[in-house]
Design a protein around this motif. Structure first.
Motif, mmCIF file in Angstrom:
data_model
loop_
_atom_site.group_PDB
_atom_site.id
_atom_site.type_symbol
_atom_site.label_atom_id
_atom_site.label_comp_id
_atom_site.label_asym_id
_atom_site.label_seq_id
_atom_site.Cartn_x
_atom_site.Cartn_y
_atom_site.Cartn_z
ATOM 1 N N TYR A 125 -79.947 44.831 25.982
ATOM 2 C CA TYR A 125 -79.124 43.736 26.514
ATOM 3 C C TYR A 125 -79.026 42.594 25.506
ATOM 4 C CZ TYR A 125 -79.101 45.875 31.154
ATOM 5 O OH TYR A 125 -78.902 46.723 32.209
ATOM 6 N N PHE A 126 -80.128 42.332 24.812
ATOM 7 C CA PHE A 126 -80.132 41.274 23.806
ATOM 8 C C PHE A 126 -79.186 41.619 22.657
ATOM 9 C CE2 PHE A 126 -82.058 39.597 19.837
ATOM 10 C CZ PHE A 126 -81.859 38.239 20.075
ATOM 11 N N LEU A 127 -79.208 42.896 22.210
ATOM 12 C CA LEU A 127 -78.303 43.322 21.141
ATOM 13 C C LEU A 127 -76.839 43.185 21.567
ATOM 14 C CD1 LEU A 127 -79.833 46.513 19.440
ATOM 15 C CD2 LEU A 127 -79.463 44.264 18.434
ATOM 16 N N ARG A 128 -76.532 43.562 22.791
ATOM 17 C CA ARG A 128 -75.160 43.430 23.289
ATOM 18 C C ARG A 128 -74.740 41.970 23.338
ATOM 19 N NH1 ARG A 128 -75.444 47.534 28.510
ATOM 20 N NH2 ARG A 128 -75.923 49.456 27.339
ATOM 21 N N ASN B 241 -76.210 43.113 12.784
ATOM 22 C CA ASN B 241 -76.843 43.650 11.575
ATOM 23 C C ASN B 241 -78.065 42.832 11.178
ATOM 24 O OD1 ASN B 241 -74.932 45.683 11.370
ATOM 25 N ND2 ASN B 241 -73.568 44.477 10.067
ATOM 26 N N LEU B 242 -77.995 41.513 11.384
ATOM 27 C CA LEU B 242 -79.143 40.671 11.079
ATOM 28 C C LEU B 242 -80.329 41.024 11.978
ATOM 29 C CD1 LEU B 242 -80.431 38.270 9.615
ATOM 30 C CD2 LEU B 242 -79.439 36.772 11.361
ATOM 31 N N ILE B 243 -80.065 41.207 13.270
ATOM 32 C CA ILE B 243 -81.138 41.573 14.205
ATOM 33 C C ILE B 243 -81.716 42.943 13.848
ATOM 34 C CG2 ILE B 243 -81.691 42.060 16.613
ATOM 35 C CD1 ILE B 243 -81.253 39.112 15.999
ATOM 36 N N LEU B 244 -80.844 43.887 13.484
ATOM 37 C CA LEU B 244 -81.317 45.227 13.126
ATOM 38 C C LEU B 244 -82.155 45.205 11.857
ATOM 39 C CD1 LEU B 244 -78.157 47.389 13.945
ATOM 40 C CD2 LEU B 244 -80.292 47.238 15.244
ATOM 41 N N SER B 245 -81.808 44.332 10.918
ATOM 42 C CA SER B 245 -82.612 44.224 9.692
ATOM 43 C C SER B 245 -83.984 43.634 9.994
ATOM 44 C CB SER B 245 -81.880 43.369 8.663
ATOM 45 O OG SER B 245 -81.703 42.037 9.127
ATOM 46 N N VAL B 246 -84.036 42.663 10.913
ATOM 47 C CA VAL B 246 -85.327 42.113 11.337
ATOM 48 C C VAL B 246 -86.151 43.182 12.052
ATOM 49 C CG1 VAL B 246 -86.433 40.402 12.820
ATOM 50 C CG2 VAL B 246 -84.430 39.762 11.467
ATOM 51 N N GLU B 247 -85.465 43.969 12.894
ATOM 52 C CA GLU B 247 -86.161 45.067 13.587
ATOM 53 C C GLU B 247 -86.737 46.065 12.582
ATOM 54 O OE1 GLU B 247 -85.137 48.995 16.279
ATOM 55 O OE2 GLU B 247 -83.568 47.542 15.832
ATOM 56 N N TYR B 248 -85.972 46.392 11.558
ATOM 57 C CA TYR B 248 -86.441 47.338 10.543
ATOM 58 C C TYR B 248 -87.694 46.811 9.862
ATOM 59 C CZ TYR B 248 -86.577 50.062 6.231
ATOM 60 O OH TYR B 248 -86.987 50.845 5.180
#
Length: 393
Positions: A48-51, A63-70
């Motif tokens: 839900y947060f990503l959406r 993409n910024l959130i996904l890079s932090v997740e990585y």
């Protein structure tokens, strides 16, 4: 009174969230609200947060959130280490500020001021040793010795090469994608330690779990004795029974005593609840890993055995179905041939079950004392292992 109920509700909600997050995937909680909360906390809330980020900031924000997740989940990082230090430091600081003024007290001597500091220091030392010790890295110069120390069982471990390190993979080892190295007797990668738990540091990890369990128990009991001392020193029971005419029984006194504790020492009560919950979780983790060590199994191997046994069951079922189909076809084509007796069919089924039990045998389990010795004194620290090195050189 509303403050007391607010504190109680806060404690219950916190306990529910902690248990759901850490234990919601356990089979005992399947189909319960605990399992649903666990799925929401570990998967649903993040989706839900990503959406939401995608809707507000577009692809760049996603993409910024996904890079932090990585970085947080797929690369070695000290985030959980810092969280651990923050938790233990903050908890000890609050205990000092709220409880040390009552030490020495009616039940506790002044020695606990220094004993508590020493206990926390030992816990942090075990944390640092586990975090920064070598878990048993398999390299080109020691792989031959690990191959000799851990032979293949040809069940869940067969001879193969690590495609990343380009060296033979000893039995019980695994290449950790986060640390980018092969680890002997690999158990798991611990995010709290930012390190793998393997052949050389399993002993430190177990000591860390046991010590922190005892530390939480010690803290809970010590704060409980501080509060009991305050009740005794202020003569709360005497005041309630003499001046307020409360009946001198546990059932009558308990609500008033609890009300006074929540009003005068609510921080200590919350600390006791927190440390009590954490001690139960640590006890479960320690018991699980201690059982693995005493049976000479690792967390990684439990999953391997589950996969292997599942595959074996499917293979046995397929063979049994094939045999039954052949028997039916033979019965239809052969007139007058007697059908297989129930006794013979039962014997064949028992034989298949015995075969299934045989493949579950762990060849590395060599008895209680040998298994414990292997954890406390890892193979690579023994003189025989070093002697093999000099011979191979």
């Amino acid at each position: 009174m509303s403050l007391h109920w607010a504190l109680i509700c806060h404690g219950l909600i916190t306990l529910t969230i902690v248990v759901s997050f850490l234990c919601g995937q356990w089979p005992i909680f399947q189909g319960t609200p605990i399992s649903s909360i666990h799925r929401f906390l570990t998967f649903g809330a993040y989706q839900y947060f990503l959406r939401f980020i995608g809707a507000v900031f577009g692809d760049r924000g996603t993409n910024l959130i996904l890079s932090v997740e990585y970085y947080c989940c797929d690369r070695p990082n000290p985030i959980l280490q810092l969280i651990y230090l923050a938790i233990i430091g903050t908890t000890y600081y609050i205990i000092v500020k709220t409880s040390f003024s009552y030490i020495p007290g009616y039940y506790l001597s002044e020695v606990h001021r220094y004993a508590s500091f020493l206990a926390v220091a030992v816990g942090i030392l075990l944390f640092l040793v586990t975090s920064f010790s070598d878990p048993g890295t398999v390299k080109a110069d020691n792989v031959s010795r690990y191959l000799s120390a851990y032979p293949y069982d040809n069940i869940i471990y067969t001879e193969k090469e690590c495609p990343t390190c380009k060296i033979p993979k000893p039995a019980r080892s695994k290449h950790c994608s986060l640390c980018n190295r092969c680890v002997a007797r690999f158990d798991h990668h611990c995010g709290w330690m930012n390190n793998c738990i393997g052949e050389r540091n399993t002993r430190y990890f177990l000591a860390f779990l046991l010590w922190h369990f005892l530390l939480c128990i010690y803290g809970t009991i010590a704060i409980g004795l501080v509060l009991a001392g305050r009740l005794k020193e202020l003569q709360i029971v005497h005041v309630l029974t003499v001046y307020y005419r409360v009946d001198n029984s546990l059932r009558s006194l308990a609500p008033y005593v609890v009300q006074w504790l929540l009003d005068a020492h609510n921080t200590q009560i919350l600390l006791m609840v927190f440390m009590g919950v954490v001690s139960l979780l640590l006890a479960g983790f320690f018991a699980y890993h201690a059982n693995l060590c005493l049976t000479n199994t690792t967390t990684n191997e439990t999953f391997k055995w589950q996969d292997y046994i599942s595959w074996q069951k499917k293979l046995i079922e397929a063979r049994a179905s094939t045999a039954a189909l052949k028997a039916n076809i033979a019965g239809m084509t052969t007139e007058g041939k007697p059908r297989e007796s129930k006794c013979k069919s039962f014997f064949r089924q028992s034989l298949l079950q015995d075969t299934e039990a045989i493949v579950k045998k762990n060849v590395y389990d060599k008895g209680f004392f040998h298994n414990l010795y292997e954890v406390v004194f890892p193979v690579s620290t023994r003189a025989s292992f070093l002697h093999t090195k000099s011979k191979s050189g």
